[in-house]
Motif scaffolding. Structure first.
Motif, PDB file in Angstrom:
ATOM      1  N   GLY A   3     -15.391  -0.457 -74.600  1.00  0.00           N
ATOM      2  CA  GLY A   3     -15.604  -1.877 -74.802  1.00  0.00           C
ATOM      3  C   GLY A   3     -14.582  -2.735 -74.105  1.00  0.00           C
ATOM      4  O   GLY A   3     -14.217  -2.511 -72.951  1.00  0.00           O
ATOM      5  N   ARG A   4     -14.130  -3.757 -74.838  1.00  0.00           N
ATOM      6  CA  ARG A   4     -13.172  -4.698 -74.260  1.00  0.00           C
ATOM      7  C   ARG A   4     -11.827  -4.046 -73.997  1.00  0.00           C
ATOM      8  O   ARG A   4     -11.086  -4.484 -73.120  1.00  0.00           O
ATOM      9  CB  ARG A   4     -12.980  -5.888 -75.199  1.00  0.00           C
ATOM     10  N   THR A   5     -11.521  -3.001 -74.761  1.00  0.00           N
ATOM     11  CA  THR A   5     -10.199  -2.379 -74.634  1.00  0.00           C
ATOM     12  C   THR A   5      -9.937  -1.906 -73.216  1.00  0.00           C
ATOM     13  O   THR A   5      -8.851  -2.078 -72.669  1.00  0.00           O
ATOM     14  CB  THR A   5     -10.081  -1.193 -75.612  1.00  0.00           C
ATOM     15  N   ARG A   6     -10.943  -1.316 -72.579  1.00  0.00           N
ATOM     16  CA  ARG A   6     -10.706  -0.778 -71.242  1.00  0.00           C
ATOM     17  C   ARG A   6     -10.483  -1.888 -70.220  1.00  0.00           C
ATOM     18  O   ARG A   6      -9.772  -1.692 -69.236  1.00  0.00           O
ATOM     19  CB  ARG A   6     -11.857   0.125 -70.816  1.00  0.00           C
ATOM     20  N   TRP A   7     -11.083  -3.053 -70.448  1.00  0.00           N
ATOM     21  CA  TRP A   7     -10.858  -4.161 -69.522  1.00  0.00           C
ATOM     22  C   TRP A   7      -9.455  -4.735 -69.675  1.00  0.00           C
ATOM     23  O   TRP A   7      -8.831  -5.132 -68.697  1.00  0.00           O
ATOM     24  CB  TRP A   7     -11.924  -5.247 -69.719  1.00  0.00           C
ATOM     25  N   TRP A   8      -8.965  -4.784 -70.916  1.00  0.00           N
ATOM     26  CA  TRP A   8      -7.565  -5.190 -71.110  1.00  0.00           C
ATOM     27  C   TRP A   8      -6.627  -4.139 -70.523  1.00  0.00           C
ATOM     28  O   TRP A   8      -5.577  -4.461 -69.969  1.00  0.00           O
ATOM     29  CB  TRP A   8      -7.263  -5.398 -72.591  1.00  0.00           C
ATOM     30  N   GLY A   9      -7.024  -2.854 -70.625  1.00  0.00           N
ATOM     31  CA  GLY A   9      -6.241  -1.798 -69.994  1.00  0.00           C
ATOM     32  C   GLY A   9      -6.217  -1.951 -68.486  1.00  0.00           C
ATOM     33  O   GLY A   9      -5.191  -1.724 -67.836  1.00  0.00           O
ATOM     34  N   LEU A  10      -7.385  -2.345 -67.910  1.00  0.00           N
ATOM     35  CA  LEU A  10      -7.442  -2.600 -66.467  1.00  0.00           C
ATOM     36  C   LEU A  10      -6.492  -3.722 -66.078  1.00  0.00           C
ATOM     37  O   LEU A  10      -5.832  -3.651 -65.023  1.00  0.00           O
ATOM     38  CB  LEU A  10      -8.877  -2.965 -66.072  1.00  0.00           C
ATOM     39  N   LEU A  11      -6.400  -4.751 -66.920  1.00  0.00           N
ATOM     40  CA  LEU A  11      -5.475  -5.852 -66.636  1.00  0.00           C
ATOM     41  C   LEU A  11      -4.040  -5.346 -66.582  1.00  0.00           C
ATOM     42  O   LEU A  11      -3.264  -5.733 -65.694  1.00  0.00           O
ATOM     43  CB  LEU A  11      -5.619  -6.936 -67.702  1.00  0.00           C
ATOM     44  N   ALA A  12      -3.685  -4.461 -67.520  1.00  0.00           N
ATOM     45  CA  ALA A  12      -2.325  -3.905 -67.532  1.00  0.00           C
ATOM     46  C   ALA A  12      -2.058  -3.085 -66.273  1.00  0.00           C
ATOM     47  O   ALA A  12      -0.998  -3.205 -65.642  1.00  0.00           O
ATOM     48  CB  ALA A  12      -2.132  -3.041 -68.779  1.00  0.00           C
ATOM     49  N   ILE A  13      -3.029  -2.245 -65.892  1.00  0.00           N
ATOM     50  CA  ILE A  13      -2.873  -1.424 -64.683  1.00  0.00           C
ATOM     51  C   ILE A  13      -2.747  -2.307 -63.443  1.00  0.00           C
ATOM     52  O   ILE A  13      -1.892  -2.079 -62.574  1.00  0.00           O
ATOM     53  CB  ILE A  13      -4.056  -0.452 -64.555  1.00  0.00           C
ATOM     54  N   SER A  14      -3.603  -3.337 -63.360  1.00  0.00           N
ATOM     55  CA  SER A  14      -3.569  -4.231 -62.195  1.00  0.00           C
ATOM     56  C   SER A  14      -2.260  -4.992 -62.126  1.00  0.00           C
ATOM     57  O   SER A  14      -1.736  -5.238 -61.030  1.00  0.00           O
ATOM     58  CB  SER A  14      -4.746  -5.214 -62.260  1.00  0.00           C
ATOM     59  N   LEU A  15      -1.714  -5.371 -63.278  1.00  0.00           N
ATOM     60  CA  LEU A  15      -0.429  -6.074 -63.288  1.00  0.00           C
ATOM     61  C   LEU A  15       0.683  -5.161 -62.776  1.00  0.00           C
ATOM     62  O   LEU A  15       1.581  -5.606 -62.037  1.00  0.00           O
ATOM     63  CB  LEU A  15      -0.121  -6.555 -64.708  1.00  0.00           C
ATOM     64  N   GLY A  16       0.616  -3.879 -63.135  1.00  0.00           N
ATOM     65  CA  GLY A  16       1.599  -2.934 -62.605  1.00  0.00           C
ATOM     66  C   GLY A  16       1.477  -2.760 -61.107  1.00  0.00           C
ATOM     67  O   GLY A  16       2.480  -2.728 -60.379  1.00  0.00           O
TER      68      GLY A  16
END
Length: 525
Positions: A3-16
């Motif tokens: 769900g939404r969790t993976r998109w927030w995880g993508l945001l964290a990865i992209s920020l890194g």
């Protein structure tokens, strides 16, 4: 990720990912202040810039392979922590040696993060969502590559060059917390026992030699040594440049590495590189296309800031603002990539992206001049950015589409290495075109100026070339050399134009290479 969790995880990865890409460019505009504050030499300053890139490129393959075995999220978080420690050391460095050492450590952290970020996306997204995730990832790279000079210029001008590193601390801590909370761990559970330590060493040594030669050829000379070279306290005294020696050593070691990997693959022993990946057509053709496209993709970002600052007289911060349309275009592409891929397929979108890059780069070559108005490059920069955002994301997706998730870290490492080597080669070639053209054009122009003897002409040419154009403002300030400054501005503009056209030539070849990418039926088609 669900769900939404993976998109927030993508945001964290992209920020890194944004953090490590920005740090590849943010230091460029801070170098003058670093030289003044630390009292370092121009050679030390060169290593402050290049140590990060050199280590980063050399370790990508090893880091991607080990991530598959040890855990991709764990490797990514460990890389962020290494990067954070290195950023603290860099921000507090009191000497050039300590700053260079910190940059080496940053390169290690970045190499642990980049291929792992790709394999995390490959493992946690499927179908249409994977295309969107790769689009966001690709636009992050393109956009933040252009944002680096803007951020570096602002921090250096308003605060201190130390904040160019210090800003990583809060960002990195947020990435660590978010990644641990939102991104699930994944690894290759079927990985064979044992580690190919010899292959890892050969890979790193070979890549270091080749990448060093590509990065430093213009600085130390492609054949004859043109300036002193010092490494680990030892001086290189031979008449031959260290560059061809490093290149030859790197190629021999890489040849040995390939032979060793073939033997280990045939006998079923653990190998750093699974050669069966190259039997996957989309992967093989994708990395070839990625390497070729990278030759022309980012090399021009080496020349444009120099032209803006030394010819048009822009400040570091204003230069960053001038390049902002490239970042905007790249981020716009993140919204366009998914629907275009759904309609036309990833291969077609890659071709569209490379074509847009080609138009943008060639257009920049047409508008570069000593009296270019501020608005003239904006549209071409935007188109260039859209192309980077489309091509980078979808080309990565095409390359990894058929790679088994269990080997996605290794596949990502190979793909990232191909792009980095291609980029280093592109910068080396475009830098050579820029400065060789600059010397020849400026020398011809000065020949037509009365009152300058050959020795004085050569001194001016050497000063402009050696300072990458920074000497132009000094020439303009002296009445006796004001006309020479006009010639230098015109020559630098002509040389930048030639570099842009050379980059466009690489992109033409890259576009042809992209025609070999597998055509996939768009979803719903």
């Amino acid at each position: 990720m669900q769900g939404r969790t993976r998109w927030w995880g993508l945001l964290a990865i992209s920020l890194g990912v944004a953090m490590i890409i920005v740090d590849a460019t943010i230091v460029n505009v801070a170098v003058p202040q670093i030289i003044r504050d630390l009292g370092i030499t121009s050679t030390d300053a060169q290593w402050v810039q290049e140590a990060y890139t050199l280590v980063f490129a050399a370790l990508l393959l090893v880091a991607g392979r080990f991530a598959d075995r040890s855990g991709r999220r764990g490797m990514f978080v460990a890389g962020v922590l290494v990067f954070l420690v290195a950023s603290v050391l860099a921000a507090l460095a009191g000497s050039g040696e300590l700053l260079i050492a910190a940059r080496v450590l940053q390169g290690l952290g970045g190499a642990m993060m980049l291929p792992t970020s790709l394999s995390l996306l490959n493992a946690n997204f499927t179908g249409r969502d994977k295309g969107i995730a790769f689009a966001i990832w690709g636009s992050t790279i393109g956009g933040t590559a252009a944002l680096g000079p803007l951020l570096g210029g602002w921090l250096t001008t308003e605060y201190s060059w130390r904040w160019a590193f210090g800003i990583n601390i809060p960002v990195g801590l947020a990435v660590v917390v978010a990644t641990l909370a939102l991104v699930p761990e994944s690894r290759d559970e079927r990985a064979e026992r044992g580690i190919d330590w010899l292959g890892a060493v050969l890979s790193v040594v070979g890549m270091t030699g080749v990448v060093f030669a590509l990065i430093e050829g213009r600085t130390y000379g492609w054949w004859e040594r043109e300036r002193p070279f010092r490494l680990l306290g030892l001086d290189w005294t031979a008449g031959i440049s260290p560059v061809p020696v490093a290149a030859a050593l790197g190629l021999v070691v890489l040849g040995t590495f390939l032979a060793q990997q073939i033997r280990r693959n045939r006998t079923g022993r653990p190998a750093l590189l699974d050669l069966s990946l190259f039997r996957i057509g989309s992967f093989r053709n994708g990395i070839i296309a990625a390497a070729i496209v990278s030759l022309g993709e980012f090399g021009l970002l080496f020349a444009l800031p120099l032209w803006y600052q030394n010819v048009l007289g822009y400040s570091a911060f204003r230069t960053g603002l001038a390049l902002l349309p490239l970042a905007v275009g790249s981020f716009v592409a993140s919204g366009l990539g998914a629907p275009l891929t759904q309609r036309w397929g990833a291969a077609r979108v890659v071709q569209l992206g490379v074509a847009a890059e080609l138009v943008g780069v060639a257009g920049l070559g047409l508008v570069v001049a000593p009296d270019t108005r501020w608005w003239a490059p904006l549209g071409f920069l935007f188109v260039y950015g859209v192309g980077v955002g489309l091509a980078t994301a979808q080309l990565t997706g095409v390359s990894l589409a058929d790679v088994p998730v269990s080997r996605s870290g290794q596949g990502s490492g190979v793909q990232s290495t191909a792009r980095q080597v291609g980029s280093a080669l592109g910068i080396a070639v475009l830098g050579t075109v820029l400065f060789a053209s600059l010397g020849g054009i400026l020398g011809d122009r000065l020949d037509d100026r009365p009152g300058l003897d050959p020795a004085a002409q050569q001194q001016i040419v050497d000063a402009v070339k050696g300072s990458a154009g920074a000497a132009i403002s000094g020439l303009a300030a002296e009445p006796a050399t004001a006309t020479a400054a006009e010639d230098a501005r015109a020559a630098f503009s002509d040389a930048t134009r030639y570099a842009a056209f050379a980059a466009a030539g690489f992109l033409v070849i890259g576009l042809l290479a992209c025609t070999r990418l597998p055509a996939r039926q768009p979803a719903g088609g």
